[in-house]
Design an enzyme around this catalytic site. Structure first.
Site, PDB file in Angstrom:
ATOM      1  N   CYS A 106      11.426 -30.367 -11.290  1.00  0.00           N
ATOM      2  CA  CYS A 106      10.625 -30.101 -12.483  1.00  0.00           C
ATOM      3  C   CYS A 106       9.226 -30.682 -12.357  1.00  0.00           C
ATOM      4  O   CYS A 106       8.510 -30.818 -13.344  1.00  0.00           O
ATOM      5  CB  CYS A 106      11.326 -30.635 -13.731  1.00  0.00           C
ATOM      6  SG  CYS A 106      11.576 -32.423 -13.724  1.00  0.00           S
ATOM      7  N   ASP A 135      19.561 -32.163 -10.176  1.00  0.00           N
ATOM      8  CA  ASP A 135      18.557 -31.845 -11.201  1.00  0.00           C
ATOM      9  C   ASP A 135      17.852 -33.136 -11.627  1.00  0.00           C
ATOM     10  O   ASP A 135      17.974 -33.597 -12.765  1.00  0.00           O
ATOM     11  CB  ASP A 135      19.226 -31.168 -12.406  1.00  0.00           C
ATOM     12  CG  ASP A 135      18.208 -30.576 -13.373  1.00  0.00           C
ATOM     13  OD1 ASP A 135      17.021 -30.459 -12.996  1.00  0.00           O
ATOM     14  OD2 ASP A 135      18.593 -30.240 -14.506  1.00  0.00           O
ATOM     15  N   ASP A 147      25.094 -39.555 -14.237  1.00  0.00           N
ATOM     16  CA  ASP A 147      23.729 -39.765 -14.723  1.00  0.00           C
ATOM     17  C   ASP A 147      23.500 -41.258 -14.909  1.00  0.00           C
ATOM     18  O   ASP A 147      24.455 -42.009 -15.158  1.00  0.00           O
ATOM     19  CB  ASP A 147      23.515 -39.035 -16.050  1.00  0.00           C
ATOM     20  CG  ASP A 147      22.039 -38.916 -16.417  1.00  0.00           C
ATOM     21  OD1 ASP A 147      21.421 -37.892 -16.059  1.00  0.00           O
ATOM     22  OD2 ASP A 147      21.511 -39.843 -17.056  1.00  0.00           O
ATOM     23  N   PHE A 165      22.435 -36.301 -11.824  1.00  0.00           N
ATOM     24  CA  PHE A 165      21.410 -36.284 -12.878  1.00  0.00           C
ATOM     25  C   PHE A 165      21.820 -35.262 -13.946  1.00  0.00           C
ATOM     26  O   PHE A 165      21.047 -34.398 -14.347  1.00  0.00           O
ATOM     27  CB  PHE A 165      20.024 -35.934 -12.314  1.00  0.00           C
ATOM     28  CG  PHE A 165      19.624 -36.746 -11.108  1.00  0.00           C
ATOM     29  CD1 PHE A 165      19.087 -38.017 -11.264  1.00  0.00           C
ATOM     30  CD2 PHE A 165      19.789 -36.243  -9.829  1.00  0.00           C
ATOM     31  CE1 PHE A 165      18.711 -38.768 -10.147  1.00  0.00           C
ATOM     32  CE2 PHE A 165      19.425 -36.987  -8.712  1.00  0.00           C
ATOM     33  CZ  PHE A 165      18.882 -38.262  -8.875  1.00  0.00           C
ATOM     34  N   ARG A 200      21.764 -22.468 -15.544  1.00  0.00           N
ATOM     35  CA  ARG A 200      23.113 -23.044 -15.651  1.00  0.00           C
ATOM     36  C   ARG A 200      24.186 -21.961 -15.600  1.00  0.00           C
ATOM     37  O   ARG A 200      25.224 -22.122 -14.951  1.00  0.00           O
ATOM     38  CB  ARG A 200      23.221 -23.846 -16.954  1.00  0.00           C
ATOM     39  CG  ARG A 200      22.447 -25.156 -16.938  1.00  0.00           C
ATOM     40  CD  ARG A 200      22.749 -26.004 -18.158  1.00  0.00           C
ATOM     41  NE  ARG A 200      21.917 -25.687 -19.286  1.00  0.00           N
ATOM     42  CZ  ARG A 200      20.855 -26.400 -19.683  1.00  0.00           C
ATOM     43  NH1 ARG A 200      20.488 -27.461 -18.996  1.00  0.00           N
ATOM     44  NH2 ARG A 200      20.176 -26.063 -20.758  1.00  0.00           N
TER      45      ARG A 200
END
Length: 429
Positions: A373, A333, A286, A264, A248
């Site tokens: 991820c 993300d 989100d 997201f 970040r």
């Protein structure tokens, strides 16, 4: 099952001694001589009970077993679960090492000491000298990377969140809590289940538990000079995504002066870092109403001008494309798209669609910060996906930085699945 075989006793479990031998099929032993910690169901030929303290015992789920090659030779020691695709999680390659309370104490203390060495965690001496850990956060234990397969522990200030992702660790929760109380003296320890992991392990859903006094309201942690409220009772995963801490901050340096879309965004990590370092405009989106409400609260307490909205990531990109919207930087993300190799192709298709849509919204010279991820999607898989996006859009994509998780989420050289997080910072010409 022979009539004289009995389930493993509690005393056998506490002793850490093996109650059975798991014998591999021929030519399946090589990965485990190489110290990979996961024995999948397809590699197992049979389970043989052993004799312990004069009793005949049969391997039961969550108990200690020895892994042997097809000739019965010892390879390693671990924990068994007949309901999981990962039949055995390996912990030691020493035949003289028992998986008892002292074993787990050594492993937990080693994990804590490593975070102290890296500067993520204050030492007892520093605490005695007046330093506080009250607003810091650290991943204390990262499963296989710390030799504790199936266990994640995060510290948020004076609180610990313990998340067992295997049956064996869930069954040992009380023992783990006792060790952590002795070693770290937290104000409280929260045990939280992760629904998908519990299903994969054949674990029954149980209410979250805690030891000690829980805070009634979200606590505040600080990361990169930004304050975040963290709900230890109901936040996603353990409450926050600590793995993106360094990414970040680094990404924000590329976003200065730009109009940024953060998809997201969860509780605003990338968006708030971008705003703090001088992004011209930041929009965070989100699908979770609760996450967006918390993101708005985080922006408010930091005095940062970020606009947050509730919306589906894929649908938002399609709508913005239809409206001919343009951005100078986009952060992607998304949640995990694949949990096994069988799901990788579908995941890569989803990543391709997501990144292709984002690229079409980027102005020439725009920055794309794209993340995955999904541990079963390799960095090479992800690079090839971006290559396909470049081909389909006719846009040159320049990879500026390829990053992973913060150092308190180390990668085990013998279990590359721990290299789950991929953060690519790209320039789109």
């Amino acid at each position: 099952m022979s009539a004289d075989l009995q389930p493993a006793t509690d005393s056998a479990s506490q002793s850490g001694q093996p109650v059975a031998r798991v014998v591999l099929k021929p030519k399946k032993a090589l990965p485990f001589y190489g110290r990979h910690p996961w024995v999948l169901a397809g590699a197992v030929d049979r389970v043989e009970p052993t004799t312990l303290a004069g009793e005949h015992l049969v391997a039961v789920d969550g108990q200690v077993v020895d892994l042997c090659n097809e000739k019965g030779k010892f390879i390693a020691r671990g924990m068994y679960n007949s309901h999981s695709r990962i039949r055995v999680r390996l912990f030691t390659w020493r035949e003289d090492e028992l998986l008892d309370t002292e074993f787990f104490r050594r492993r937990l203390c080693a994990a804590i000491a490593m975070r102290q060495q890296l500067g993520y965690e204050v030492t007892p001496q520093q605490i005695a000298a007046g330093l506080s850990r009250s607003e810091t956060a650290t991943r204390m234990v990262f499963s296989e990377a710390d030799g504790l397969s199936g266990l994640v522990i995060d510290r948020y200030g004076d609180y610990l969140v313990l998340q067992p992702t295997s049956l064996a660790m869930q069954l040992r929760a009380e023992m783990l809590v006792s060790i952590l109380q002795q070693e770290l003296q937290p104000r409280a320890i929260i045990l939280r289940g992760e629904k998908t992991s519990m299903q994969l392990e054949g674990m029954e859903a149980t209410p979250d538990r805690h030891w000690g006094e829980l805070p009634e309201t979200p606590i505040v942690i600080r990361e990169n000079g930004i304050a975040y409220e963290v709900d230890l009772r109901e936040g996603q995963k353990t409450g926050f995504y600590l793995d993106q801490r360094d990414n970040r901050a680094v990404a924000a340096r590329y976003l200065q002066g730009r109009k940024v879309l953060d998809l997201f965004c969860y509780t605003g990590g990338f968006a708030l870092n971008a705003a703090k370092l001088g992004a011209a405009e930041v929009i965070g989106i989100d699908g979770s109403k609760k996450a967006i409400a918390q993101a708005e609260r985080n922006a408010e307490i930091n005095g940062l001008p970020v606009k947050f909205e509730v919306g589906d990531g894929f649908q938002t990109l399609d709508q913005m494309a239809a409206e001919n919207r343009r951005f100078e930087a986009i952060v992607l993300d998304p949640p995990k798209f694949a949990r096994s190799r069988s799901g990788v192709n579908a995941a890569l298709q989803a990543y391709h669609r997501l990144n292709r849509s984002a690229v079409t919204l980027l102005s020439p010279g725009g920055i794309l910060v794209t993340n995955s991820c999904s541990g079963t999607v390799t960095p090479e898989d992800f690079r090839l996906m971006l290559s396909g996006v470049a081909q389909k859009t006719g846009r040159d994509i320049q990879l500026l930085e390829q990053r992973g998780a913060a150092a308190d989420h180390p990668v085990a050289a013998t279990c590359l699945e721990t290299e789950y997080l991929k953060c690519f910072i790209c320039r789109v010409a």
